[in-house]
Design a protein around this motif. Sequence first.
Motif, PDB file in Angstrom:
ATOM      1  N   LEU A  58       0.929  -1.195  -0.128  1.00  0.00           N
ATOM      2  CA  LEU A  58      -0.029  -0.037   0.034  1.00  0.00           C
ATOM      3  C   LEU A  58       0.942   1.126  -0.001  1.00  0.00           C
ATOM      4  O   LEU A  58       0.400   2.373   0.181  1.00  0.00           O
ATOM      5  CB  LEU A  58      -0.982   0.077   0.984  1.00  0.00           C
ATOM      6  CG  LEU A  58      -1.705  -1.143   1.275  1.00  0.00           C
ATOM      7  CD1 LEU A  58      -2.756  -1.032   2.661  1.00  0.00           C
ATOM      8  CD2 LEU A  58      -2.916  -1.032   0.334  1.00  0.00           C
ATOM      9  N   SER A  59       2.169   1.227  -0.311  1.00  0.00           N
ATOM     10  CA  SER A  59       2.962   2.191  -0.337  1.00  0.00           C
ATOM     11  C   SER A  59       3.572   2.617  -1.509  1.00  0.00           C
ATOM     12  O   SER A  59       4.673   3.382  -1.680  1.00  0.00           O
ATOM     13  CB  SER A  59       4.143   1.835   0.763  1.00  0.00           C
ATOM     14  OG  SER A  59       3.630   1.715   2.078  1.00  0.00           O
ATOM     15  N   ASP A  60       2.821   2.600  -2.660  1.00  0.00           N
ATOM     16  CA  ASP A  60       3.570   3.283  -3.909  1.00  0.00           C
ATOM     17  C   ASP A  60       2.973   4.699  -3.955  1.00  0.00           C
ATOM     18  O   ASP A  60       1.779   5.010  -3.954  1.00  0.00           O
ATOM     19  CB  ASP A  60       2.809   2.504  -5.016  1.00  0.00           C
ATOM     20  CG  ASP A  60       3.188   2.922  -6.348  1.00  0.00           C
ATOM     21  OD1 ASP A  60       4.177   3.920  -6.375  1.00  0.00           O
ATOM     22  OD2 ASP A  60       3.433   2.116  -7.323  1.00  0.00           O
ATOM     23  N   PRO A  61       3.743   5.557  -3.934  1.00  0.00           N
ATOM     24  CA  PRO A  61       3.520   6.984  -3.640  1.00  0.00           C
ATOM     25  C   PRO A  61       3.246   7.593  -5.090  1.00  0.00           C
ATOM     26  O   PRO A  61       2.549   8.809  -5.176  1.00  0.00           O
ATOM     27  CB  PRO A  61       4.734   7.781  -3.229  1.00  0.00           C
ATOM     28  CG  PRO A  61       5.883   6.900  -3.978  1.00  0.00           C
ATOM     29  CD  PRO A  61       5.383   5.311  -3.484  1.00  0.00           C
ATOM     30  N   ARG A  62       3.267   6.871  -6.050  1.00  0.00           N
ATOM     31  CA  ARG A  62       2.716   7.272  -7.585  1.00  0.00           C
ATOM     32  C   ARG A  62       1.865   6.353  -8.155  1.00  0.00           C
ATOM     33  O   ARG A  62       2.145   5.889  -9.356  1.00  0.00           O
ATOM     34  CB  ARG A  62       4.038   7.334  -8.422  1.00  0.00           C
ATOM     35  CG  ARG A  62       5.204   8.457  -7.892  1.00  0.00           C
ATOM     36  CD  ARG A  62       6.478   8.592  -8.573  1.00  0.00           C
ATOM     37  NE  ARG A  62       7.350   9.290  -8.192  1.00  0.00           N
ATOM     38  CZ  ARG A  62       8.381   8.872  -7.214  1.00  0.00           C
ATOM     39  NH1 ARG A  62       8.378   7.466  -6.979  1.00  0.00           N
ATOM     40  NH2 ARG A  62       9.247   9.693  -6.533  1.00  0.00           N
ATOM     41  N   ILE A  63       0.689   6.256  -7.597  1.00  0.00           N
ATOM     42  CA  ILE A  63      -0.139   5.327  -8.121  1.00  0.00           C
ATOM     43  C   ILE A  63      -1.032   6.036  -9.192  1.00  0.00           C
ATOM     44  O   ILE A  63      -1.346   7.083  -9.310  1.00  0.00           O
ATOM     45  CB  ILE A  63      -1.176   5.032  -6.807  1.00  0.00           C
ATOM     46  CG1 ILE A  63      -2.115   3.545  -7.160  1.00  0.00           C
ATOM     47  CG2 ILE A  63      -1.989   5.931  -6.349  1.00  0.00           C
ATOM     48  CD1 ILE A  63      -1.289   2.514  -7.202  1.00  0.00           C
ATOM     49  N   THR A  64      -1.416   4.961  -9.986  1.00  0.00           N
ATOM     50  CA  THR A  64      -2.293   5.301 -11.297  1.00  0.00           C
ATOM     51  C   THR A  64      -3.756   4.555 -11.105  1.00  0.00           C
ATOM     52  O   THR A  64      -3.399   3.521 -10.521  1.00  0.00           O
ATOM     53  CB  THR A  64      -2.016   5.296 -12.341  1.00  0.00           C
ATOM     54  OG1 THR A  64      -1.351   4.024 -12.834  1.00  0.00           O
ATOM     55  CG2 THR A  64      -0.501   6.262 -12.631  1.00  0.00           C
ATOM     56  N   ILE A  65      -4.763   5.184 -11.442  1.00  0.00           N
ATOM     57  CA  ILE A  65      -6.081   4.469 -11.196  1.00  0.00           C
ATOM     58  C   ILE A  65      -6.650   4.378 -12.839  1.00  0.00           C
ATOM     59  O   ILE A  65      -6.930   5.514 -13.363  1.00  0.00           O
ATOM     60  CB  ILE A  65      -6.877   5.160 -10.397  1.00  0.00           C
ATOM     61  CG1 ILE A  65      -6.395   5.042  -8.743  1.00  0.00           C
ATOM     62  CG2 ILE A  65      -8.281   4.460 -10.262  1.00  0.00           C
ATOM     63  CD1 ILE A  65      -7.122   5.899  -8.047  1.00  0.00           C
ATOM     64  N   ASP A  66      -6.794   3.115 -13.393  1.00  0.00           N
ATOM     65  CA  ASP A  66      -7.312   3.033 -14.819  1.00  0.00           C
ATOM     66  C   ASP A  66      -8.868   2.884 -14.417  1.00  0.00           C
ATOM     67  O   ASP A  66      -9.071   1.696 -14.003  1.00  0.00           O
ATOM     68  CB  ASP A  66      -6.611   2.094 -15.429  1.00  0.00           C
ATOM     69  CG  ASP A  66      -7.129   1.771 -16.904  1.00  0.00           C
ATOM     70  OD1 ASP A  66      -8.289   2.572 -17.384  1.00  0.00           O
ATOM     71  OD2 ASP A  66      -6.727   0.712 -17.409  1.00  0.00           O
ATOM     72  N   THR A  67      -9.516   3.718 -14.950  1.00  0.00           N
ATOM     73  CA  THR A  67     -11.115   3.635 -14.643  1.00  0.00           C
ATOM     74  C   THR A  67     -11.675   3.334 -16.058  1.00  0.00           C
ATOM     75  O   THR A  67     -13.137   3.255 -16.033  1.00  0.00           O
ATOM     76  CB  THR A  67     -11.787   4.877 -14.054  1.00  0.00           C
ATOM     77  OG1 THR A  67     -11.542   6.061 -14.724  1.00  0.00           O
ATOM     78  CG2 THR A  67     -11.254   5.282 -12.586  1.00  0.00           C
ATOM     79  N   ALA A  68     -11.170   3.108 -17.003  1.00  0.00           N
ATOM     80  CA  ALA A  68     -11.602   2.867 -18.282  1.00  0.00           C
ATOM     81  C   ALA A  68     -12.657   1.516 -18.304  1.00  0.00           C
ATOM     82  O   ALA A  68     -12.394   0.722 -17.676  1.00  0.00           O
ATOM     83  CB  ALA A  68     -10.431   2.300 -19.267  1.00  0.00           C
ATOM     84  N   GLY A  69     -13.786   1.824 -18.650  1.00  0.00           N
ATOM     85  CA  GLY A  69     -14.910   0.748 -18.702  1.00  0.00           C
ATOM     86  C   GLY A  69     -15.467   0.632 -17.413  1.00  0.00           C
ATOM     87  O   GLY A  69     -16.429  -0.196 -17.406  1.00  0.00           O
ATOM     88  N   MET A  70     -15.230   1.487 -16.357  1.00  0.00           N
ATOM     89  CA  MET A  70     -15.767   1.493 -15.206  1.00  0.00           C
ATOM     90  C   MET A  70     -17.200   2.431 -15.216  1.00  0.00           C
ATOM     91  O   MET A  70     -17.376   3.291 -16.150  1.00  0.00           O
ATOM     92  CB  MET A  70     -15.110   1.825 -14.164  1.00  0.00           C
ATOM     93  CG  MET A  70     -14.033   0.907 -13.639  1.00  0.00           C
ATOM     94  SD  MET A  70     -13.050   1.482 -12.197  1.00  0.00           S
ATOM     95  CE  MET A  70     -11.659   0.202 -12.398  1.00  0.00           C
ATOM     96  N   ASN A  71     -17.826   2.309 -14.090  1.00  0.00           N
ATOM     97  CA  ASN A  71     -19.100   3.359 -13.947  1.00  0.00           C
ATOM     98  C   ASN A  71     -18.428   4.722 -13.962  1.00  0.00           C
ATOM     99  O   ASN A  71     -17.496   4.922 -13.426  1.00  0.00           O
ATOM    100  CB  ASN A  71     -19.635   3.193 -12.452  1.00  0.00           C
ATOM    101  CG  ASN A  71     -20.991   3.917 -12.416  1.00  0.00           C
ATOM    102  OD1 ASN A  71     -20.732   5.139 -12.159  1.00  0.00           O
ATOM    103  ND2 ASN A  71     -21.689   3.126 -11.837  1.00  0.00           N
ATOM    104  N   LYS A 102     -19.081   7.167 -12.348  1.00  0.00           N
ATOM    105  CA  LYS A 102     -18.867   7.586 -10.917  1.00  0.00           C
ATOM    106  C   LYS A 102     -17.488   7.380 -10.402  1.00  0.00           C
ATOM    107  O   LYS A 102     -16.923   7.934  -9.666  1.00  0.00           O
ATOM    108  CB  LYS A 102     -19.966   7.157 -10.038  1.00  0.00           C
ATOM    109  CG  LYS A 102     -21.248   7.727 -10.368  1.00  0.00           C
ATOM    110  CD  LYS A 102     -22.210   7.309  -9.145  1.00  0.00           C
ATOM    111  CE  LYS A 102     -23.492   7.763  -9.509  1.00  0.00           C
ATOM    112  NZ  LYS A 102     -23.998   9.201  -9.625  1.00  0.00           N
ATOM    113  N   ALA A 103     -17.056   5.982 -11.012  1.00  0.00           N
ATOM    114  CA  ALA A 103     -15.567   5.776 -10.709  1.00  0.00           C
ATOM    115  C   ALA A 103     -14.422   6.596 -11.306  1.00  0.00           C
ATOM    116  O   ALA A 103     -13.517   7.040 -10.432  1.00  0.00           O
ATOM    117  CB  ALA A 103     -15.280   4.343 -11.126  1.00  0.00           C
ATOM    118  N   THR A 104     -14.813   7.200 -12.340  1.00  0.00           N
ATOM    119  CA  THR A 104     -13.928   8.098 -12.737  1.00  0.00           C
ATOM    120  C   THR A 104     -13.890   9.377 -12.314  1.00  0.00           C
ATOM    121  O   THR A 104     -12.959   9.885 -11.665  1.00  0.00           O
ATOM    122  CB  THR A 104     -14.043   8.302 -14.433  1.00  0.00           C
ATOM    123  OG1 THR A 104     -14.074   7.071 -15.025  1.00  0.00           O
ATOM    124  CG2 THR A 104     -13.225   9.295 -15.150  1.00  0.00           C
TER     125      THR A 104
END
Length: 123
Positions: free
Chosen positions: A72-85, A87-89
């Motif tokens: 849980l300690s990656d300071p440069r996290i990316t979130i791929d919300t492609a294809g999600m609701n 609201k997630a984006t």
Amino acid sequence: MTPLGAKIRELRTKQGVSLKEMAAALSVSSAYLSALEHGKRGKPTWFLVQRIIAYFNVIWDEAEEIQRLAELSDPRITIDTAGMNPKATELANQLALKIGGLSDASLEGLLHQLRVAAVKDDI
């Protein structure tokens, strides 16, 4: 500082170990270890996490906690919300925009809400 960085600093302080001493024992530079503690480096390799656990001679629950914190300690996290609701984006973008200004209490509250929602949704 990352969750793992805070834990490493706590263990070093408890055991009276300097950053330089620990770095030498782990065969890493003190600059790297300092950057890891301060969240200026990505999450460490599994091998380094195991060496940290062995260095502090922790077992069972505390060793598992260190492994969990490393994940849980990656300071440069990316979130791929492609294809999600959508609201997630929106949530990911709002968090990216506002996380730096949130208080410790607000961050703790959001973490709690996320954990509760994850359990409720069985994820």
